[in-house]
Design a protein around this motif. Sequence first.
Motif, short mmCIF file in Angstrom:
data_model
loop_
_atom_site.label_atom_id
_atom_site.label_comp_id
_atom_site.label_asym_id
_atom_site.label_seq_id
_atom_site.Cartn_x
_atom_site.Cartn_y
_atom_site.Cartn_z
N GLU A 7 0.71 -1.25 0.06
CA GLU A 7 0.07 0.17 -0.01
C GLU A 7 0.81 1.27 0.13
O GLU A 7 0.52 2.32 -0.75
CB GLU A 7 -0.98 0.17 1.27
CG GLU A 7 -1.96 -0.76 1.09
CD GLU A 7 -3.07 -0.91 2.28
OE1 GLU A 7 -3.97 -1.80 2.30
OE2 GLU A 7 -2.58 -0.28 3.43
N ALA A 8 1.90 1.19 0.76
CA ALA A 8 2.87 2.28 0.78
C ALA A 8 3.55 2.73 -0.42
O ALA A 8 3.66 3.88 -0.87
CB ALA A 8 3.84 2.02 1.93
N ARG A 9 4.05 1.42 -1.14
CA ARG A 9 4.72 1.45 -2.49
C ARG A 9 3.55 2.35 -3.42
O ARG A 9 4.04 3.10 -4.26
CB ARG A 9 4.93 0.21 -2.73
CG ARG A 9 6.39 -0.09 -2.19
CD ARG A 9 7.16 -1.27 -3.00
NE ARG A 9 8.01 -1.85 -2.26
CZ ARG A 9 8.47 -3.07 -1.93
NH1 ARG A 9 7.47 -4.04 -2.19
NH2 ARG A 9 9.27 -3.53 -1.25
N GLU A 10 2.54 1.68 -3.46
CA GLU A 10 1.61 2.22 -4.43
C GLU A 10 1.27 3.66 -4.43
O GLU A 10 0.95 4.48 -5.18
CB GLU A 10 0.25 1.58 -4.26
CG GLU A 10 -0.13 0.07 -4.78
CD GLU A 10 -1.08 -0.85 -4.42
OE1 GLU A 10 -2.18 -0.16 -3.96
OE2 GLU A 10 -1.16 -2.07 -4.58
N LYS A 11 1.38 4.30 -2.91
CA LYS A 11 1.17 5.47 -2.83
C LYS A 11 2.54 6.32 -3.26
O LYS A 11 2.61 7.49 -2.95
CB LYS A 11 0.81 5.96 -1.50
CG LYS A 11 -0.69 5.35 -1.04
CD LYS A 11 -1.03 5.73 0.46
CE LYS A 11 -2.36 4.94 0.90
NZ LYS A 11 -2.56 4.86 2.19
N GLY A 12 3.48 5.72 -3.43
CA GLY A 12 4.74 6.36 -3.63
C GLY A 12 5.56 6.83 -2.50
O GLY A 12 6.42 7.58 -2.57
#
Lengths: 41, 348
Positions: B37-42
């Motif tokens: 989720e954190a990665r998807e949000k950059g």
Amino acid sequence: STVVLVFQAPTIKSPNRGDNSNFRFCIKRGDKIRVGEGLGR
Amino acid sequence: NNSQGNTFLLPGATLATLLMLGALHARRMYDDRKVEEAREKGIEIEFKPDAKASFLRLLPLRSISRIWGFMTSVEYPVWMRPYVYKAWARAFHSNLEEAALPLGEYASLREFFVRTLKQGSRPIDHDPHCLVSPVDGIVLRVGELKGVGAKIEQVKGFSYSVSSLLGSSSFLPMIEEGDMHEQSGEQESTPTEKTKKSWWSISLASPRVRDTATTRPVKGLYYCVIYLKPGDYHRIHSPVDWNVLVRRHFSGRLFPLNERATRTIRNLYFENERVVLEGMWQEGYLAMAAVGATNIGSIELVIEPELRTNQPRKKLLHSEPPEERVYEPQGVGMMLKKGDEVGAFNMG
């Protein structure tokens, strides 16, 4: 467990070794990799 | 079921193992989802020590690791083995089709964990200019080391020193004086001064070095950090053709090395127990550090089978120098070919 690799490699162009003397990673952060696959050239 | 009445001993241990696997799996799924989720949000995860990390320092992690090793060495009845290993494979995404032996032939989980693979499962890139991965895993960091006191970023906001990770180099005589010149624009040392410096002080203070002959390329110092998940193949192979000159064993802690630990525990990699192999390849220096963790605490070397890691100690001092062995013949060491098996990570 983790493996850390530290190594010397050519870093700039050289007349003797043509344009391919630069070391370049062919992977990036987050990639999955397996034994024997290229890390860099 | 035996004459002493230990009827439920094995099923009890098996149940405990299965429950533990279930808990680990649930935890892993939860962590993976958060990171994804954190990665998807950059968002790049930053270093943030927490109370749980401080608490870990109080735990006897080395003893826990050895107990885990003992538990996973328990031999299962042949009929049960495929079920246990399939459950492990499902939980940690292992590919059972690659295992060299039928599942019934691995007597314990520990034996299964360090399984070899069927021939041809890991084709080696034999291009002489290619440096290959020594392990299966996820690439955490790659890059070039630059500047004084070269460091590798553990996670955004915290870096660790490469010289602390690998220890002091002891094979300076292998580096000919003519091979190590500091980059142009900087003053060169006299030969006498150079011999007094350690290899690290030359290469890390100014990682780009070159030969006196201008036709030779400037060399950089690069790094790559690879994390092995519990389900991965846990044997280590040689990344290139090289001569291993020195082995160092740092008897340290055994913190976990998962994603959470990397962003909450300082100096994770050089506080943990590890084995460092150091040598030379066609382009110069090469070192490989195998860092242990709580569940995978011991490191085994094919080139030095008598080496024992994760041993009980009365007192652990981190200021202690590593136990070092220079391989014979001195200056040549042990020659390894690309793809050769170097070692393995064991459970506990």
